[in-house]
Design an enzyme around this catalytic site. Sequence first.
Site, PDB file in Angstrom:
ATOM      1  N   ILE A   1       0.819  -1.220   0.000  1.00  0.00           N
ATOM      2  CA  ILE A   1       0.000   0.000   0.000  1.00  0.00           C
ATOM      3  C   ILE A   1       0.851   1.267   0.000  1.00  0.00           C
ATOM      4  CG2 ILE A   1      -1.984   1.120   1.129  1.00  0.00           C
ATOM      5  CD1 ILE A   1      -2.507  -1.683  -0.061  1.00  0.00           C
TER       6      ILE A   1
ATOM      7  N   HIS B   1      -2.050  -3.960  11.510  1.00  0.00           N
ATOM      8  CA  HIS B   1      -2.132  -3.384  12.853  1.00  0.00           C
ATOM      9  C   HIS B   1      -1.569  -4.346  13.895  1.00  0.00           C
ATOM     10  CE1 HIS B   1      -4.402  -0.073  11.298  1.00  0.00           C
ATOM     11  NE2 HIS B   1      -5.236  -0.900  10.719  1.00  0.00           N
TER      12      HIS B   1
HETATM   13  N1  GLN Z   1       0.199   5.075   1.262  1.00  0.00           N
HETATM   14  C1  GLN Z   1      -0.050   5.192   2.667  1.00  0.00           C
HETATM   15  C2  GLN Z   1       0.866   4.240   3.439  1.00  0.00           C
HETATM   16  O1  GLN Z   1       1.131   3.199   2.967  1.00  0.00           O
HETATM   17  C3  GLN Z   1      -1.479   4.871   3.010  1.00  0.00           C
HETATM   18  C4  GLN Z   1      -1.776   5.066   4.481  1.00  0.00           C
HETATM   19  C5  GLN Z   1      -3.232   5.009   4.830  1.00  0.00           C
HETATM   20  O2  GLN Z   1      -4.055   4.571   4.074  1.00  0.00           O
HETATM   21  N2  GLN Z   1      -3.588   5.437   5.993  1.00  0.00           N
HETATM   22  O3  GLN Z   1       1.313   4.541   4.520  1.00  0.00           O
HETATM   23 ZN    ZN Z   2      -5.017   2.427   4.802  1.00  0.00          ZN
END
Ligand code: GLN
Ligand code: ZN
Length: 763
Positions: free
Chosen positions: A440, A703
């Site tokens: 992500i 998490h």
């Molecule tokens: N690109 C961001 C990360 O990887 C996304 C964080 C989020 O969605 N809170 O930290």
């Molecule tokens: Zn996120």
Amino acid sequence: MAITHNLGFPRIGAKRELKFALESYWKSQSSLNELKAVGAQLRERHWRAQSALNWAPVGDFSFYDQVLDMSFTLGHLPSRVKHFQGDLLDNTFRVARGRSSLEAESHSGCCGGVAAGEMTKWFDTNYHYIVPEFSAATEFALDASRLLDQLHEAQRQGVSAKPVIIGPVTYLGIGKSKDASDRLALLPRLLPVYVQLLETLAAQGVEWVQIDEPLLVTELEPEWQAAFKTAYAQLSGVAVKLLLTTYFGELQENLVLVSELPVQGVHLDALSARREVEPLVSLLPQDRVLSLGIINGRNIWKTDLNALLEWLEPLHQRLGDRLWLAPSCSLLHVPVDLNSEQVLDAEVRDWLAFALQKLDELQCVATALNQGRSAVAEQLTANQASLTARRQSARVHNPVVQQAVREISPELGRRQSSYAVRAKKQASLLQLPAFPTTTIGSFPQTAAIRQTRKQYKAGEISEVKYTQIMRDEIAKCVAEQEGLQLDVLVHGEAERNDMVEYFGEQLEGYVFSQFGWVQSYGSRCVKPPILFGDISRPKSMTVNWTVYAQSLTDKPMKGMLTGPVTILNWSFVRDDQPRSVSCQQLALAIREEVLDLERAGVRVIQIDEAALREGLPLRRSKWAEYLNWAVEAFRITANGVADDTQIHTHMCYSEFNDIIASIADMDADVITIETSRSDMELLDAFDHFNYPNEIGPGVYDIHSPNIPSQAHMVELMRKAAERIPVERLWVNPDCGLKTRQWDEVLPALANMVEAARQLRAEY
Ligand code: GLN
Ligand code: ZN
């Protein structure tokens, strides 16, 4: 005489004293008594700051959360913690955090180790409260000790104390039923405890009680409206005056109901419900107090005091002593003291007011009403000068940006071709396998990375040195991802402290405070950047880092941006133009970044919209309007690219059902979402909607320090495949990995890549 009061004061402290005291206690580095002493100091300091008011709030101070405090006052705790002995405050922490301190962690099984209370957002603010848990068997029993202690403390200090409590209907309304039983059925059991509480306060010489019922600004079913009548009929029997307090919005269809409740006063948020003031004045019986929230408790701009007085003076003529004045809501939602700021841009600083300055404004308005404007002539002149400067500042108003906003057309938000056409072109450009793997965006933010960023900010290392160190981090991160054989790589976000701040710092129109902290939950605070002017992008913000990362690999490198809606929703925003316009400006600026990335050869670009759902208005009737402009802003940002450039977006944990049509409307080629903890049930919304584009449902709960097994992730993806056609599925973690350690991330991602291989063989 107009009467002044306050609904609540930020308890975290101007320098976050409460945060540090809490965290030190939780780490067993200080005693419970030391923690309590910090609380007492803060209360004393804050009451002193409010001493000019006719009434100061008491009981608004909390060591963790005011809703949780109310649960304790009502003797209503989750059954899993009922048997706990010991100090009330330790029990508060156990309910909130699942343990009282670090020490208690080793005692799990006896006093620690219970599930932490569920948190959710307090109406449409960024404050999170601990959700009261109800069942058909729920009982209540008064424990007024905390409130009485604070009351006696205030009385000893000579404070004109007005205790603050959450009203019974809102208390039921913001809780959750654990057994699907009807929460309203508990009202007959709850009300006697409220009566007892009010009687207890009356017996201590309390004259007014502020009873918060913000539920009244939301759409209510008839039985919930009726509950207000039942509740207040019963409470009105007690010999104490009730100020029924609403905030965060208009009462609308609840206006008549409110005017008819047997209370001695009503507080209305005159910032968001200004047009309801007149109707309420005519509806309210002649003996009722009308408290108007006239200073914005949610934002940080100076109030236009002269304009306010123009409006209030005739109203004061009519209402006289019945007119009370206050901030619109508790000041919990704004930072404490502008005077703490040492380096804030002087020009912008002159336009701002934090909690203490807001109380000064309130006092100034009351004095002007009670003694005439001449009594505060100097303050009014200075206020006028600040407002005029802001209105005329060239840093606020950029004609080029305004022109660009005027020229926005629907074409700007439209891709050249439909998803089906794009998907084919992207497939041939990117050559990805089935079940492609990605992450992500962020990788672990090690101590070394944080240290380097800090040194660079403090001017201790040169830009050249900084760039070199960050490039080395990027190279490490890319090498690890190649080693893992992930399909779409990222640069790792080492240079970013925060996904909003990073962009805010590079955009014109933003400033940052040093101490502008606002409590988010417990000891956690956020420091929202301040969006003060028309937004423009002087130069590219991410291209160099991304291009460097791309140069290190033959795999596609995903560019990483934060979307306009999320930047907006996590900032203090302008009050001199609609949110939607600020959002359009942000969209145009980020769009330029998207196009720059594409020109630089980056062909996969992710635009995070983590906070899209958070921006939903309180009333459903206003959702469509918000979603319209929010989705359009995303589309403007994303959709200027060629068909074969792949746009990703990402959303954290959300209830997607309500907004699935809007998500589809965003038309991102790929959306990654947080789903692993929901056992893929969150995908149902996408399934039922027949969501047409690609989805990466998170399979790795970032998490938790736990390392998910290959089998577990395969299992989750099989569940996903029951809902979404496999050719449109991606394999990725729930969210960014910045809070994890490398030794957790590497084995977890290795398992994830193996899981994807297994799935390719299976399907
Ligand atoms: N690109 C961001 C990360 O990887 C996304 C964080 C989020 O969605 N809170 O930290
Ligand atoms: Zn996120």
